[in-house]
Design a protein around this motif. Sequence first.
Motif, PDB file in Angstrom:
ATOM      1  N   VAL A 352       0.911  -1.335  -0.081  1.00 36.87           N
ATOM      2  CA  VAL A 352      -0.046   0.083   0.241  1.00 36.87           C
ATOM      3  C   VAL A 352       0.903   1.216   0.094  1.00 36.87           C
ATOM      4  O   VAL A 352       0.430   2.270   0.552  1.00 36.87           O
ATOM      5  CB  VAL A 352      -1.029   0.156   1.248  1.00 36.87           C
ATOM      6  N   LEU A 353       2.242   1.384  -0.262  1.00 34.55           N
ATOM      7  CA  LEU A 353       2.922   2.321  -0.480  1.00 34.55           C
ATOM      8  C   LEU A 353       2.408   3.365  -1.401  1.00 34.55           C
ATOM      9  O   LEU A 353       1.956   2.955  -2.476  1.00 34.55           O
ATOM     10  CB  LEU A 353       4.391   1.885  -0.718  1.00 34.55           C
ATOM     11  N   PRO A 354       2.189   4.616  -1.036  1.00 35.17           N
ATOM     12  CA  PRO A 354       1.697   5.535  -1.882  1.00 35.17           C
ATOM     13  C   PRO A 354       2.395   5.864  -3.330  1.00 35.17           C
ATOM     14  O   PRO A 354       3.488   5.685  -3.425  1.00 35.17           O
ATOM     15  CB  PRO A 354       1.472   7.062  -0.978  1.00 35.17           C
ATOM     16  N   MET A 355       1.597   6.379  -4.297  1.00 31.04           N
ATOM     17  CA  MET A 355       2.279   6.628  -5.461  1.00 31.04           C
ATOM     18  C   MET A 355       3.223   7.924  -5.186  1.00 31.04           C
ATOM     19  O   MET A 355       2.883   8.855  -4.536  1.00 31.04           O
ATOM     20  CB  MET A 355       1.287   6.924  -6.586  1.00 31.04           C
ATOM     21  N   PRO A 356       4.538   7.766  -5.803  1.00 32.33           N
ATOM     22  CA  PRO A 356       5.358   9.117  -5.617  1.00 32.33           C
ATOM     23  C   PRO A 356       4.785  10.372  -6.130  1.00 32.33           C
ATOM     24  O   PRO A 356       4.272  10.275  -7.098  1.00 32.33           O
ATOM     25  CB  PRO A 356       6.692   8.459  -6.341  1.00 32.33           C
ATOM     26  N   PRO A 370       6.776   8.110 -13.374  1.00 31.65           N
ATOM     27  CA  PRO A 370       7.201   7.713 -12.105  1.00 31.65           C
ATOM     28  C   PRO A 370       8.402   6.729 -12.010  1.00 31.65           C
ATOM     29  O   PRO A 370       8.427   5.902 -12.939  1.00 31.65           O
ATOM     30  CB  PRO A 370       5.947   7.078 -11.237  1.00 31.65           C
ATOM     31  N   PRO A 371       9.145   6.746 -11.086  1.00 25.95           N
ATOM     32  CA  PRO A 371      10.357   5.673 -11.114  1.00 25.95           C
ATOM     33  C   PRO A 371       9.493   3.995 -10.739  1.00 25.95           C
ATOM     34  O   PRO A 371       8.448   4.019 -10.286  1.00 25.95           O
ATOM     35  CB  PRO A 371      11.230   5.766  -9.992  1.00 25.95           C
ATOM     36  N   PRO A 372      10.179   3.069 -11.350  1.00 23.63           N
ATOM     37  CA  PRO A 372       9.439   1.807 -11.315  1.00 23.63           C
ATOM     38  C   PRO A 372       9.396   1.309  -9.730  1.00 23.63           C
ATOM     39  O   PRO A 372      10.283   2.075  -8.887  1.00 23.63           O
ATOM     40  CB  PRO A 372      10.650   0.905 -11.898  1.00 23.63           C
ATOM     41  N   HIS A 373       8.280   0.691  -9.322  1.00 24.45           N
ATOM     42  CA  HIS A 373       7.916   0.474  -7.992  1.00 24.45           C
ATOM     43  C   HIS A 373       8.467  -1.011  -7.880  1.00 24.45           C
ATOM     44  O   HIS A 373       8.030  -1.735  -8.347  1.00 24.45           O
ATOM     45  CB  HIS A 373       6.499   0.523  -7.569  1.00 24.45           C
ATOM     46  N   ARG A 374       9.361  -0.983  -6.587  1.00 25.48           N
ATOM     47  CA  ARG A 374       9.920  -2.449  -6.279  1.00 25.48           C
ATOM     48  C   ARG A 374       8.826  -3.009  -5.031  1.00 25.48           C
ATOM     49  O   ARG A 374       9.135  -2.330  -4.345  1.00 25.48           O
ATOM     50  CB  ARG A 374      11.372  -2.181  -6.298  1.00 25.48           C
ATOM     51  N   SER A 375       8.760  -4.232  -5.245  1.00 28.65           N
ATOM     52  CA  SER A 375       8.006  -4.840  -4.121  1.00 28.65           C
ATOM     53  C   SER A 375       8.246  -6.175  -4.144  1.00 28.65           C
ATOM     54  O   SER A 375       8.894  -6.860  -4.706  1.00 28.65           O
ATOM     55  CB  SER A 375       6.558  -4.468  -4.486  1.00 28.65           C
ATOM     56  N   LEU A 376       7.451  -7.127  -3.115  1.00 23.76           N
ATOM     57  CA  LEU A 376       7.637  -8.310  -2.968  1.00 23.76           C
ATOM     58  C   LEU A 376       7.215  -9.058  -4.197  1.00 23.76           C
ATOM     59  O   LEU A 376       6.161  -8.792  -4.796  1.00 23.76           O
ATOM     60  CB  LEU A 376       7.053  -8.993  -1.642  1.00 23.76           C
ATOM     61  N   PRO A 377       7.792 -10.256  -4.507  1.00 23.77           N
ATOM     62  CA  PRO A 377       7.326 -11.101  -5.630  1.00 23.77           C
ATOM     63  C   PRO A 377       5.697 -11.546  -5.396  1.00 23.77           C
ATOM     64  O   PRO A 377       5.633 -12.226  -4.391  1.00 23.77           O
ATOM     65  CB  PRO A 377       8.235 -12.413  -5.731  1.00 23.77           C
ATOM     66  N   GLY A 378       5.074 -11.482  -6.526  1.00 26.13           N
ATOM     67  CA  GLY A 378       3.626 -11.674  -6.448  1.00 26.13           C
ATOM     68  C   GLY A 378       2.860 -10.690  -5.682  1.00 26.13           C
ATOM     69  O   GLY A 378       1.612 -10.905  -5.359  1.00 26.13           O
ATOM     70  N   ALA A 379       3.223  -9.654  -5.082  1.00 19.77           N
ATOM     71  CA  ALA A 379       2.690  -8.511  -4.399  1.00 19.77           C
ATOM     72  C   ALA A 379       1.707  -7.907  -5.525  1.00 19.77           C
ATOM     73  O   ALA A 379       1.776  -7.772  -6.669  1.00 19.77           O
ATOM     74  CB  ALA A 379       3.514  -7.522  -3.652  1.00 19.77           C
TER      75      ALA A 379
END
Length: 468
Positions: A352-356, A370-379
């Motif tokens: 649920v991190l906000p959009m930059p 916006p820069p690419p958003h990195r998250s957990l695999p499958g999130a």
Amino acid sequence: MIRRPVLSLMLAAVLCAAAPAGNSAFAAEGIPTEVLRVCADGNLLPFSNDRQEGFENRIAKLIADELNVPLAFTWWPQTIGFVRNTLRTRQCDLVMGTAVGEELMQNTNPYYRSTYALIYRKDSGITARTLTDPSLQGARIGVVARTPPSAVMLRHGLTNLEPYQLDTDTRAHHPAQQAVEDVAAARTDAAIVWGPIAGFFAARQSVPLAVVPLKDEPGASPFQYMISMGIRPDEPDWRHWLNDFIVRRQGDIDRILADYHVPLANADGSIRAASAKATVEAATVEAATVEAATVEAATVEAATPGAAVPEPDGYRMADYRAPTPPALRGAETVGPEEVERLAKAGAVLVDVLPMPPKPEGLAPGSRWVPPPHRSLPGAHWLPNVGYGTPSADQDAYFRTSLEALTAGDRKRPLVVFCQPDCWMSWNAAKRAVALGYQAVKWYPAGTDGWTAAGRELVTVEPEPKVAN
């Protein structure tokens, strides 16, 4: 069991299921109403002993006082068969310390997070703050066999090891305590043992010892573990009561842990400032002479104050990047290992991190990507849904997305996260509980905790909106 020097081995017992019908000693689903019976080792300081001098004895007393019932202990050596002969046979109803993720017992939310610690004499010439320090090369280092440090030490070329037995009857022998005492007596140069044991016994030696809490190393067995209480699997009301107790009394719990010099770690792996103070006190004979250099040598960076953030009744409405409470009513707090297990079992991971925000000062007509958003695999990324008062569109986006991702199954586990010290994830997890989801897991360490544990992130796109 985590609290012994047995970090790599969990309790090996199978627990029974339902409680006997008609037992008047219990309220709904296992809450004691006549006596609080605690399973404990009678000779395992700093955790417990039969004179009730350990910190787990003291925390158990807090629980009994809240329940307004007497406190009784079932003593059993904490070795193979501990759970089988205590909790399983219903001689007692609560284990005070077990690692989060222990699958043979139902875990409460964690009430502290600690780590393995490096111990050495301050006059030894060793100045290490990590295992990569050259001053450790060639040193004779004590370690309990088959615990996580033993493998990590070999990665750093630390091969001059003094092994201590893993499985032992604590009525006759306490190998981790012996490892600390051997350092003080100069029989070894250093030792690496579980932090609560390191801090407690270092403070009891007649020579000043440095106690250095260790951070996890990427790609290696973790040094840090979250510690919860353990109960039988079929007692949800008892678990909810204990979770609520932990939230309300976290400050009292932390003060007890500080009395025993327990190194405490934050969710992001940093060492708490209060732990630094306790470590310094453990590493010197006269606390009045402690200087700033001692603090620096005895611990890693101090982060946030040790006092727990209280859980508010409502949602967080501002200052979303700030220290969060240690738990959330109605949800389970989890770490990276548990998140990985849940994901493999089919849980829905919700970032649920906000959009930059768009940078200020862009020229008119400029296109911003916006820069690419990195998250957990499958999130699944649901940006901007963690505000205290979301807009109607944000609320609908969150609600319909969860409905779609779970296929309407309110019992399907949800893991909600963003980054450390992020109230957005706390708000969103709380809102999911309010929506009726029955297996909400809050992962406060978020993406930073994931990478700190040696795991990879992937690029994800925002979850598309679902027609309401």
